[in-house]
Design a protein around this motif. Structure first.
Motif, short mmCIF file in Angstrom:
data_model
loop_
_atom_site.label_atom_id
_atom_site.label_comp_id
_atom_site.label_asym_id
_atom_site.label_seq_id
_atom_site.Cartn_x
_atom_site.Cartn_y
_atom_site.Cartn_z
N LYS A 82 -13.10 -20.89 -0.03
CA LYS A 82 -11.71 -20.68 0.36
C LYS A 82 -11.25 -21.75 1.36
O LYS A 82 -10.14 -22.28 1.25
CB LYS A 82 -11.54 -19.29 0.97
CG LYS A 82 -11.76 -18.15 -0.02
CD LYS A 82 -11.60 -16.81 0.67
CE LYS A 82 -11.84 -15.66 -0.32
NZ LYS A 82 -11.72 -14.34 0.36
N ALA A 83 -12.11 -22.06 2.33
CA ALA A 83 -11.73 -23.05 3.35
C ALA A 83 -11.57 -24.43 2.75
O ALA A 83 -10.75 -25.23 3.21
CB ALA A 83 -12.79 -23.07 4.45
N ALA A 84 -12.34 -24.73 1.69
CA ALA A 84 -12.29 -26.07 1.10
C ALA A 84 -11.00 -26.33 0.35
O ALA A 84 -10.54 -27.47 0.27
CB ALA A 84 -13.49 -26.25 0.16
N GLY A 85 -10.40 -25.28 -0.20
CA GLY A 85 -9.19 -25.49 -1.00
C GLY A 85 -9.47 -26.39 -2.19
O GLY A 85 -10.37 -26.12 -2.99
N ASP A 86 -8.73 -27.48 -2.28
CA ASP A 86 -8.94 -28.44 -3.37
C ASP A 86 -9.99 -29.50 -3.03
O ASP A 86 -10.27 -30.37 -3.85
CB ASP A 86 -7.61 -29.14 -3.71
CG ASP A 86 -6.57 -28.17 -4.27
OD1 ASP A 86 -6.98 -27.18 -4.90
OD2 ASP A 86 -5.37 -28.41 -4.07
N THR A 117 -16.48 -28.38 -1.82
CA THR A 117 -16.93 -27.09 -1.31
C THR A 117 -17.80 -27.24 -0.07
O THR A 117 -17.71 -26.44 0.87
CB THR A 117 -17.72 -26.35 -2.40
OG1 THR A 117 -16.87 -26.17 -3.54
CG2 THR A 117 -18.19 -24.99 -1.92
N GLY A 165 -15.89 -27.23 3.12
CA GLY A 165 -15.48 -25.90 3.54
C GLY A 165 -16.62 -25.10 4.12
O GLY A 165 -16.46 -24.37 5.11
N GLU A 220 -17.34 -26.32 7.61
CA GLU A 220 -16.25 -25.88 8.49
C GLU A 220 -16.47 -24.44 8.93
O GLU A 220 -16.31 -24.10 10.12
CB GLU A 220 -14.91 -26.02 7.77
CG GLU A 220 -13.71 -25.57 8.58
CD GLU A 220 -12.41 -25.67 7.79
OE1 GLU A 220 -11.48 -24.90 8.10
OE2 GLU A 220 -12.32 -26.50 6.86
#
Length: 251
Positions: A83-87, A90, A93, A96
């Protein structure tokens, strides 16, 4: 590796599952010793990873250890990291999330958890069942998405990563970097072997320093001389180099 005799890359043995556990254990102790030596001011120094100071990098290193210590943490980081990575990639994200989850720890607690998690992570990685180690995973690389086996992540990448971060920490703080042929030379030679497989071309590579050695493949090709640590930093993406030095290797 310090011998002046050239080693054909095809003679570099692959890191065995048991050897991977031993390398992970040694690397943990060396990273922990370095972190324990830091004074208060050094924890806020910037590193070669622009988003992280020394404190954040240590949080990531702890996160990667604890990532393999429990199924709950593994699933949490995969899901929240996606989810944190978005586009984006991975892995960005995931790191992070790891750093954010540990940002509130004091230095003493951070060090205590690293001391506990490192040996446990090495044991857990070693005990991962063969069917799970064989499962595929997708990973973004500079030349496109690759398919790795989880065993490659557990045995190789999760030791290369803290090894490179120990170099980052040494550069950030000016602390002496402990390098030996037996440990660091083995990590480096494995990187050389993978680098050679990835580009498949002839070369003579002379790596200087305690972790270095001379390696060859085929006849002719590029003749490269570079410090062993700088070689790894270059192929990891922390630097740039001409010709075959532009071939990326995952860390």
């Amino acid at each position: 590796m310090t011998s002046t005799m050239a080693t054909p890359v095809q003679h570099i043995p692959k890191i065995s599952h048991r050897e991977a556990r031993d390398l992970a254990t040694t690397e943990h102790h060396r990273a922990l010793d370095l972190l324990r030596s830091l004074d208060d001011e050094e924890w806020s120094k910037p590193t070669d990873c622009p988003a992280w100071d020394v404190r954040a990098m240590a949080g990531h290193m702890l996160g990667m250890m604890e990532f393999t210590c429990s199924v709950r943490e593994f699933v949490h980081v995969i899901r929240a990291g996606g989810k944190a990575a978005g586009d984006g990639p991975t892995i960005d994200g995931m790191t992070e999330v790891q750093v954010a989850d540990r940002a509130g720890l004091g230095v003493d607690e951070l060090l205590e958890r690293i001391a506990a998690a490192g040996p446990r992570a090495a044991r857990r990685r070693y005990r991962v069942p063969r069917p799970l180690r064989a499962l595929p995973m997708k990973q973004e690389m500079p030349k496109g998405v690759e398919t790795w086996r989880l065993g490659y992540l557990f045995d190789i990448i999760l030791t290369r990563d803290p090894w490179m971060h120990r170099i980052d920490l040494s550069r950030a703080t000016g602390r002496e970097l402990l390098l030996t042929p037996e440990h660091d030379g083995r990590v480096v030679s494995d990187v050389v072997a993978e680098w050679a497989r990835r580009h498949g071309q002839s070369f003579t590579l002379t790596l200087t320093g305690p972790a270095g050695g001379t390696f060859t493949h085929g006849n002719g090709g590029e003749d490269i001389t570079i410090d062993a640590v700088q070689f790894c930093r270059t192929v990891s993406g922390r630097g740039s180099g001409p010709g075959l030095l532009g071939e990326p290797v995952p860390f």
